[in-house]
Enzyme design. Structure first.
Site, mmCIF file in Angstrom:
data_model
loop_
_atom_site.group_PDB
_atom_site.id
_atom_site.type_symbol
_atom_site.label_atom_id
_atom_site.label_comp_id
_atom_site.label_asym_id
_atom_site.label_seq_id
_atom_site.Cartn_x
_atom_site.Cartn_y
_atom_site.Cartn_z
ATOM 1 N N ILE A 12 0.846 -1.205 0.000
ATOM 2 C CA ILE A 12 0.000 0.000 0.000
ATOM 3 C C ILE A 12 0.878 1.252 0.000
ATOM 4 O O ILE A 12 0.608 2.222 -0.726
ATOM 5 C CB ILE A 12 -0.987 -0.030 1.186
ATOM 6 C CG1 ILE A 12 -1.876 -1.281 1.076
ATOM 7 C CG2 ILE A 12 -1.856 1.235 1.188
ATOM 8 C CD1 ILE A 12 -2.796 -1.531 2.253
ATOM 9 N N ASN A 32 12.360 -0.878 6.388
ATOM 10 C CA ASN A 32 13.428 -1.823 6.754
ATOM 11 C C ASN A 32 13.586 -2.920 5.703
ATOM 12 O O ASN A 32 14.414 -3.814 5.851
ATOM 13 C CB ASN A 32 13.192 -2.431 8.152
ATOM 14 C CG ASN A 32 11.973 -3.321 8.179
ATOM 15 O OD1 ASN A 32 11.294 -3.512 7.170
ATOM 16 N ND2 ASN A 32 11.674 -3.870 9.350
ATOM 17 N N LEU A 33 12.768 -2.858 4.659
ATOM 18 C CA LEU A 33 12.805 -3.810 3.535
ATOM 19 C C LEU A 33 12.585 -5.262 3.992
ATOM 20 O O LEU A 33 12.995 -6.191 3.312
ATOM 21 C CB LEU A 33 14.119 -3.673 2.734
ATOM 22 C CG LEU A 33 14.355 -2.288 2.108
ATOM 23 C CD1 LEU A 33 15.695 -2.250 1.371
ATOM 24 C CD2 LEU A 33 13.225 -1.917 1.141
ATOM 25 N N GLY A 36 8.964 -5.211 2.252
ATOM 26 C CA GLY A 36 8.884 -4.324 1.085
ATOM 27 C C GLY A 36 10.022 -4.603 0.110
ATOM 28 O O GLY A 36 10.896 -5.434 0.383
ATOM 29 N N ALA A 73 3.993 0.763 7.930
ATOM 30 C CA ALA A 73 4.862 -0.392 8.192
ATOM 31 C C ALA A 73 4.343 -1.253 9.334
ATOM 32 O O ALA A 73 4.627 -0.982 10.494
ATOM 33 C CB ALA A 73 6.263 0.114 8.536
ATOM 34 N N TYR A 140 -3.526 -9.440 15.736
ATOM 35 C CA TYR A 140 -3.274 -8.378 14.761
ATOM 36 C C TYR A 140 -4.238 -7.201 14.982
ATOM 37 O O TYR A 140 -3.821 -6.038 15.077
ATOM 38 C CB TYR A 140 -3.419 -8.928 13.334
ATOM 39 C CG TYR A 140 -3.538 -7.851 12.290
ATOM 40 C CD1 TYR A 140 -2.446 -7.041 11.985
ATOM 41 C CD2 TYR A 140 -4.737 -7.607 11.628
ATOM 42 C CE1 TYR A 140 -2.556 -6.022 11.056
ATOM 43 C CE2 TYR A 140 -4.857 -6.595 10.693
ATOM 44 C CZ TYR A 140 -3.764 -5.810 10.414
ATOM 45 O OH TYR A 140 -3.875 -4.795 9.492
ATOM 46 N N ILE A 206 -10.667 -22.780 -0.487
ATOM 47 C CA ILE A 206 -11.659 -21.919 0.177
ATOM 48 C C ILE A 206 -11.682 -22.301 1.653
ATOM 49 O O ILE A 206 -11.884 -23.463 1.999
ATOM 50 C CB ILE A 206 -13.069 -22.122 -0.426
ATOM 51 C CG1 ILE A 206 -13.103 -21.681 -1.887
ATOM 52 C CG2 ILE A 206 -14.110 -21.365 0.399
ATOM 53 C CD1 ILE A 206 -14.471 -21.813 -2.556
ATOM 54 N N ARG A 220 -16.551 -10.134 2.027
ATOM 55 C CA ARG A 220 -15.633 -9.049 2.351
ATOM 56 C C ARG A 220 -15.905 -7.855 1.432
ATOM 57 O O ARG A 220 -16.480 -7.997 0.350
ATOM 58 C CB ARG A 220 -14.166 -9.480 2.138
ATOM 59 C CG ARG A 220 -13.679 -10.539 3.112
ATOM 60 C CD ARG A 220 -13.467 -9.957 4.503
ATOM 61 N NE ARG A 220 -12.974 -10.932 5.452
ATOM 62 C CZ ARG A 220 -13.765 -11.767 6.149
ATOM 63 N NH1 ARG A 220 -15.078 -11.734 5.989
ATOM 64 N NH2 ARG A 220 -13.256 -12.617 7.013
ATOM 65 N N ASP A 284 -11.588 -15.538 11.262
ATOM 66 C CA ASP A 284 -12.259 -14.952 10.093
ATOM 67 C C ASP A 284 -13.726 -14.636 10.413
ATOM 68 O O ASP A 284 -14.533 -15.555 10.552
ATOM 69 C CB ASP A 284 -12.261 -15.971 8.935
ATOM 70 C CG ASP A 284 -11.139 -15.763 7.945
ATOM 71 O OD1 ASP A 284 -10.468 -14.712 8.000
ATOM 72 O OD2 ASP A 284 -10.941 -16.658 7.100
HETATM 73 N N1 UFG Z 1 -9.679 -16.910 1.840
HETATM 74 C C1 UFG Z 1 -9.847 -18.198 1.379
HETATM 75 N N2 UFG Z 1 -8.738 -18.863 0.944
HETATM 76 C C2 UFG Z 1 -7.501 -18.321 0.943
HETATM 77 C C3 UFG Z 1 -7.343 -16.995 1.419
HETATM 78 C C4 UFG Z 1 -8.454 -16.317 1.843
HETATM 79 O O1 UFG Z 1 -10.949 -18.744 1.358
HETATM 80 O O2 UFG Z 1 -6.549 -19.001 0.549
HETATM 81 C C5 UFG Z 1 -10.855 -16.182 2.330
HETATM 82 C C6 UFG Z 1 -10.725 -15.838 3.801
HETATM 83 O O3 UFG Z 1 -11.194 -16.898 4.591
HETATM 84 C C7 UFG Z 1 -11.579 -14.578 3.875
HETATM 85 C C8 UFG Z 1 -11.438 -13.931 2.498
HETATM 86 O O4 UFG Z 1 -10.936 -14.970 1.648
HETATM 87 O O5 UFG Z 1 -12.905 -14.926 4.056
HETATM 88 C C9 UFG Z 1 -10.468 -12.781 2.471
HETATM 89 O O6 UFG Z 1 -9.246 -13.215 3.039
HETATM 90 P P1 UFG Z 1 -7.899 -12.351 3.002
HETATM 91 O O7 UFG Z 1 -6.853 -13.150 3.690
HETATM 92 O O8 UFG Z 1 -7.632 -11.901 1.608
HETATM 93 O O9 UFG Z 1 -8.268 -11.073 3.833
HETATM 94 P P2 UFG Z 1 -8.854 -10.944 5.320
HETATM 95 O O10 UFG Z 1 -10.276 -10.528 5.205
HETATM 96 O O11 UFG Z 1 -8.577 -12.137 6.145
HETATM 97 O O12 UFG Z 1 -7.919 -9.815 5.916
HETATM 98 C C10 UFG Z 1 -7.796 -8.532 5.357
HETATM 99 C C11 UFG Z 1 -6.398 -8.016 5.635
HETATM 100 C C12 UFG Z 1 -6.166 -7.957 7.103
HETATM 101 C C13 UFG Z 1 -7.245 -7.144 7.739
HETATM 102 C C14 UFG Z 1 -8.603 -7.589 7.325
HETATM 103 C C15 UFG Z 1 -9.624 -6.627 7.809
HETATM 104 O O13 UFG Z 1 -5.438 -8.845 5.041
HETATM 105 O O14 UFG Z 1 -4.914 -7.381 7.331
HETATM 106 O O15 UFG Z 1 -8.708 -7.675 5.929
HETATM 107 O O16 UFG Z 1 -10.866 -7.006 7.439
HETATM 108 F F1 UFG Z 1 -7.173 -7.261 9.066
#
Ligand code: UFG
Length: 326
Positions: A12, A32-33, A36, A73, A140, A206, A220, A284
């Protein structure tokens, strides 16, 4: 203004830095790479520094006389935050405190902070307004909620003015195809689906299809990273003008299930995406959708790239770039 973007070599942060190109602001990066990439910072002055090195942070801030600090960061992997909470508390909280304390000492009092929808935990109502209870369900989310509290207290005590932006699901890549999402290991939905489409991964998993949602998979709110960058720019300019600390949701006000994302990705990539269903992932929530009314009305912000087709098209262009260079 002279701005320091902490974490400007990351996903981002690099889109933020690029957004400043068409403005009068002068931008430098501190990174700090660890997650990134130096390549993302190649056109900018880069200070390679870890925020745990408070003396060096102080020296960099002092020498360069920034007026604003933007802080991208942090560690963001929810699963890892369960297994290694100390890594999250140390970096996301203690190191942020180092940065803030240097800023206060040097009277740099404008701060833009990357917060997260994870501070809400299991939401009480959908869409989620900023007024909803803060009740994170994973380490987190705890780290970001703690920093939000620190910011409020630092505002009252030291006059630190801040905007905290609670991101929903950041995704997509720059439309010019030069920068995009690249985590190692990748845990995010859209890059993983596209890795299965390009053949870099055998299939996609999934995590749970027994949620109380229309098709059983999690819902989401997906927000394009360029729309996020725009929200930061508007927030910064408003903060400088009004000196009012604020907290905003940044999402698109629309929810998509995992299965819906797979379908759209199949259309955009013209590929059948192989997937399997596994159990739920810890921490989740079933559904997260932003109420984005406050930022829309106050800052006149709107999401211009966050229709799912544009998100997946830009992410697909980036995935093809990555799969070629791997
Ligand atoms: N998902 C899968 N399979 C995967 C990865 C993700 O089914 O391999 C699902 C997850 O269960 C979730 C959705 O896809 O339902 C989105 O998952 P992400 O990991 O892409 O994102 P998250 O919603 O878990 O998390 C993101 C950010 C976090 C933040 C959060 C806030 O990565 O840092 O949104 O809502 F905290």
């Amino acid at each position: 203004m002279k701005i320091l973007v902490v974490g400007g070599a990351g996903y981002i942060g690099s889109h933020m830095v690029k957004r400043f190109q068409d403005t009068d602001h002068e931008v430098e990066i501190l990174d700090n790479l660890s997650t990134g990439f130096e390549l993302n910072a190649q056109n900018y002055k880069l200070h390679i520094c870890d925020l745990s090195n408070k003396d060096l942070v102080y020296q960099i801030l002092k020498e360069n006389k920034y007026e604003v600090v933007m802080h991208f960061a942090s560690y963001i992997n929810v699963g890892e935050s369960y297994s290694q909470p100390e890594k999250y508390y140390k970096n996301n909280v203690t190191n942020t405190l180092n940065l803030l304390d240097c800023m206060i000492d040097l009277k740099i009092l404008n701060f833009i902070f990357s917060s997260t929808a994870a501070v809400y935990g299991e939401p009480q109502n959908i869409p989620i307004t900023e007024a909803q209870k803060i009740s994170p369900v994973n380490p987190y989310g705890n780290t970001k909620a703690i920093v939000e509290k620190i910011l409020k207290d630092y505002d009252e005590a030291y006059g630190l003015k801040y905007i905290a932006l609670r991101y929903f699901n950041a995704c997509g890549a720059h439309i010019d195809g030069t920068i995009g999402e690249r985590h190692n290991p990748e845990t995010h939905l859209i890059p993983l689906i596209l890795q299965a489409a390009s053949g870099r991964k055998k299939n996609f998993t999934i995590h749970g299809d027994d949620y109380d949602t229309k098709d059983g998979t999690c819902i989401r709110d997906y927000i394009h990273v360029m729309d996020l960058a725009e929200a930061h720019l508007l927030s910064l300019e408003d903060l400088i003008k009004t000196q009012n600390s604020e907290i905003y949701n940044i999402g698109n006000n629309k929810g998509f299930s995992v299965k819906e994302i797979i379908k759209i990705a199949e259309t955009v990539t013209n590929t059948k995406i192989p997937y399997e269903i596994a159990g739920r992932r810890k921490g989740d929530p079933a559904q997260l959708i932003a109420d984005n009314k406050i930022i829309t009305e106050k800052l006149n912000w709107s999401a211009n790239y966050s229709d799912l087709n544009t998100i997946i098209k830009t992410a697909w262009k980036w995935e093809k770039h990555l799969s070629k260079s791997n």
